[in-house]
Design a protein around this motif. Structure first.
Motif, mmCIF file in Angstrom:
data_model
loop_
_atom_site.group_PDB
_atom_site.id
_atom_site.type_symbol
_atom_site.label_atom_id
_atom_site.label_comp_id
_atom_site.label_asym_id
_atom_site.label_seq_id
_atom_site.Cartn_x
_atom_site.Cartn_y
_atom_site.Cartn_z
ATOM 1 N N ARG A 4 0.835 -1.203 0.000
ATOM 2 C CA ARG A 4 0.000 0.000 0.000
ATOM 3 C C ARG A 4 0.868 1.251 0.000
ATOM 4 N N SER A 5 1.966 1.192 0.754
ATOM 5 C CA SER A 5 2.868 2.344 0.800
ATOM 6 C C SER A 5 3.525 2.572 -0.557
ATOM 7 N N LEU A 6 4.021 1.495 -1.164
ATOM 8 C CA LEU A 6 4.698 1.618 -2.452
ATOM 9 C C LEU A 6 3.770 2.153 -3.528
ATOM 10 N N ARG A 7 2.553 1.632 -3.562
ATOM 11 C CA ARG A 7 1.612 2.082 -4.592
ATOM 12 C C ARG A 7 1.296 3.563 -4.425
ATOM 13 N N GLY A 8 1.145 3.992 -3.176
ATOM 14 C CA GLY A 8 0.874 5.402 -2.931
ATOM 15 C C GLY A 8 2.022 6.292 -3.375
ATOM 16 N N LEU A 9 3.256 5.860 -3.126
ATOM 17 C CA LEU A 9 4.417 6.649 -3.541
ATOM 18 C C LEU A 9 4.509 6.727 -5.059
ATOM 19 N N VAL A 10 4.311 5.592 -5.731
ATOM 20 C CA VAL A 10 4.387 5.570 -7.188
ATOM 21 C C VAL A 10 3.302 6.456 -7.790
ATOM 22 N N VAL A 16 10.936 5.069 -7.018
ATOM 23 C CA VAL A 16 11.184 4.145 -5.916
ATOM 24 C C VAL A 16 12.064 2.994 -6.374
ATOM 25 N N LEU A 17 13.053 2.661 -5.558
ATOM 26 C CA LEU A 17 13.815 1.421 -5.717
ATOM 27 C C LEU A 17 13.616 0.613 -4.444
ATOM 28 N N LEU A 18 13.005 -0.551 -4.563
ATOM 29 C CA LEU A 18 12.799 -1.433 -3.419
ATOM 30 C C LEU A 18 13.955 -2.431 -3.354
ATOM 31 N N VAL A 19 14.618 -2.495 -2.210
ATOM 32 C CA VAL A 19 15.706 -3.447 -2.006
ATOM 33 C C VAL A 19 15.254 -4.466 -0.968
ATOM 34 N N VAL A 20 15.308 -5.748 -1.318
ATOM 35 C CA VAL A 20 14.882 -6.816 -0.415
ATOM 36 C C VAL A 20 16.038 -7.799 -0.225
ATOM 37 N N PRO A 21 16.062 -8.510 0.923
ATOM 38 C CA PRO A 21 17.193 -9.391 1.206
ATOM 39 C C PRO A 21 17.159 -10.724 0.495
ATOM 40 N N GLU A 22 15.998 -11.114 -0.041
ATOM 41 C CA GLU A 22 15.889 -12.404 -0.709
ATOM 42 C C GLU A 22 14.684 -12.394 -1.637
ATOM 43 N N PRO A 23 14.699 -13.219 -2.668
ATOM 44 C CA PRO A 23 13.539 -13.271 -3.574
ATOM 45 C C PRO A 23 12.348 -13.910 -2.873
ATOM 46 N N ALA A 31 6.438 -5.920 -8.813
ATOM 47 C CA ALA A 31 6.664 -5.686 -10.234
ATOM 48 C C ALA A 31 5.377 -5.295 -10.944
ATOM 49 N N ALA A 32 4.265 -5.898 -10.531
ATOM 50 C CA ALA A 32 2.977 -5.584 -11.151
ATOM 51 C C ALA A 32 2.574 -4.131 -10.907
ATOM 52 N N GLN A 33 3.112 -3.529 -9.858
ATOM 53 C CA GLN A 33 2.822 -2.125 -9.567
ATOM 54 C C GLN A 33 3.822 -1.180 -10.231
ATOM 55 N N GLY A 34 4.754 -1.752 -10.999
ATOM 56 C CA GLY A 34 5.719 -0.923 -11.712
ATOM 57 C C GLY A 34 6.831 -0.385 -10.838
ATOM 58 N N VAL A 35 7.147 -1.071 -9.748
ATOM 59 C CA VAL A 35 8.192 -0.627 -8.825
ATOM 60 C C VAL A 35 9.502 -1.339 -9.174
ATOM 61 N N GLU A 36 10.557 -0.566 -9.384
ATOM 62 C CA GLU A 36 11.877 -1.153 -9.607
ATOM 63 C C GLU A 36 12.336 -1.812 -8.322
ATOM 64 N N HIS A 37 12.974 -2.974 -8.456
ATOM 65 C CA HIS A 37 13.398 -3.685 -7.257
ATOM 66 C C HIS A 37 14.721 -4.392 -7.498
ATOM 67 N N VAL A 72 25.771 0.852 -2.179
ATOM 68 C CA VAL A 72 24.500 0.952 -2.891
ATOM 69 C C VAL A 72 23.994 2.391 -2.856
ATOM 70 N N LEU A 73 24.103 3.034 -1.708
ATOM 71 C CA LEU A 73 23.616 4.410 -1.576
ATOM 72 C C LEU A 73 24.450 5.377 -2.418
ATOM 73 N N ARG A 74 25.748 5.144 -2.520
ATOM 74 C CA ARG A 74 26.584 5.996 -3.382
ATOM 75 C C ARG A 74 26.177 5.842 -4.838
ATOM 76 N N GLU A 75 25.835 4.616 -5.212
ATOM 77 C CA GLU A 75 25.429 4.353 -6.592
ATOM 78 C C GLU A 75 24.077 4.983 -6.913
ATOM 79 N N GLN A 76 23.122 4.871 -5.998
ATOM 80 C CA GLN A 76 21.748 5.290 -6.268
ATOM 81 C C GLN A 76 21.490 6.765 -5.972
ATOM 82 N N ARG A 77 22.221 7.340 -5.036
ATOM 83 C CA ARG A 77 22.056 8.750 -4.647
ATOM 84 C C ARG A 77 20.597 9.093 -4.325
ATOM 85 N N PRO A 78 19.977 8.366 -3.377
ATOM 86 C CA PRO A 78 18.565 8.626 -3.063
ATOM 87 C C PRO A 78 18.398 9.931 -2.277
ATOM 88 N N ASP A 79 17.220 10.495 -2.359
ATOM 89 C CA ASP A 79 16.886 11.659 -1.547
ATOM 90 C C ASP A 79 16.569 11.258 -0.111
#
Length: 362
Positions: A4-10, A16-23, A31-37, A72-79
């Protein structure tokens, strides 16, 4: 809540880049919500680590983990870095070291753990610029661990995309057995054993009632389900105990309830109570964690935790007083659908993240 949070942000135009520890199955829905992960292994505070020894090991391995995450943060430069749970502490430290504002959304309330453990568990939050708590109870718990957290914590109550409201409270057929429903993971924390004892008390008082426990156990907790069955047999109510197992959609079960009980021993928020109220069903909750906040202003009945007699008395009163139960159900329905909207939740969360992003470089 993450989806719900991701969909609202998108939908608000946030990249948004979602980073998870495992598939896992979550990624298909993301992915169905169009969120890069991205899948990037990193430590997660499992329950097995909630001990002095487990936490010590986590701390010793922290420097190497922080270096990986900072890369990862140096590569992505998130706000802003938004950490969706208390159980991912390394991201907060890495974000602070990299100079990126961090927000941690806390949905856990481990008040039953030793204080040394809870203080260590919550210490990484001191690296977050903002902490979001899912209830006033969670916020108070955090402030009790580290006083500095009080000033940086904001309460954002969960939001829901409710199905359409039913026409009114349930109308059981004349002479039909009444039903009490408890929804949630089968666990000592959720207090289903308290509900079984309350069921026996209700039957002993002459109520023709059954108890449905919707949910399943975590692996390794099969003993708890066995103990519930054994307890029901011991108390003579085995034929009145229903265990349908896990259900992805619990709405039909809520609609089949005459009363919904939430007899938890520990509950940071209490989503089931909100959903049951939105389904126009009278709700009885234990007075722990965020549950009294949901039931406030007469939206639900609050009873002491771990008290089968008090739970049975509250349930029995509602089963015997249909008019009173109906009025409670309508009041709860109005409260839930006014206070716990998805639009309100997303707007408040977006406001928190935008405010955090504005502090970058400040």
């Amino acid at each position: 809540m993450l989806l719900r949070s991701l969909r609202g942000l998108v939908e608000a135009g946030v990249e948004v880049l979602l980073v998870v520890p495992e598939p896992g199955p979550l990624l298909e829905r993301v992915a169905a919500q169009g969120v890069e992960h991205r899948v990037l292994p990193f430590p997660v505070l499992r329950k097995a680590l909630l001990s002095p020894r487990g936490l010590a090991g986590l701390v010793l391995g922290a420097p190497a983990e922080h270096r990986r995450l900072r890369a990862v943060l140096r590569e992505q430069r998130p706000d802003v870095v938004y950490v969706n749970t208390l159980t991912l502490p390394h991201w907060l430290a890495a974000a602070r070291a990299q100079g990126v504002p961090a927000v941690c959304h806390v949905r856990e309330l481990e008040s039953a753990s030793p204080r040394a453990v809870t203080r260590t568990l919550t210490a990484p939050l001191l690296a977050a610029g903002t902490v979001v708590a899912n209830s006033r109870a969670t916020a108070a718990f955090l402030a009790a661990q580290h006083r500095r957290l009080a000033a940086r914590t904001r309460v954002v109550l969960n939001g829901f995309d409710f199905p359409p409201a039913p026409e009114g409270p349930r109308r059981a057929a004349p002479g039909a057995r009444r039903r009490v429903v408890v929804v949630g993971r089968l666990s000592p924390r959720k207090g289903q054993d308290v509900a079984v004892r309350a069921l026996a008390a209700l039957v002993g008082e002459g109520h023709d009632v059954e108890l449905e426990l919707v949910g399943s156990v975590f692996r390794g907790y099969e003993w708890y389900e066995d103990s519930l069955r054994a307890l029901a047999a011991e108390l003579g109510v085995a034929d009145r105990l229903l265990l349908p197992g896990f259900r992805e959609d619990v709405w039909p079960h809520l609609l089949d309830a005459d009363v919904v009980a939430v007899p938890s021993r520990l509950e940071p928020f209490g989503s089931v109570a909100v959903e049951a109220m939105a389904a126009c069903r009278p709700v009885v909750v234990s007075g722990v964690g965020g549950l009294p906040e949901i039931a406030e202003d007469g939206a639900g009945v609050v009873v002491p935790p771990e008290d089968p007699a008090a739970l049975a008395a509250a349930l029995g009163g509602l089963l015997a007083d249909r008019a009173g139960a109906d009025e409670l159900a309508r009041r709860g329905c109005r409260s839930a659908r006014a206070r716990f909207t998805l639009d309100r939740y997303r707007a408040e969360l977006l406001d928190v993240l935008a405010a955090a992003a504005r502090t970058r470089g400040a």
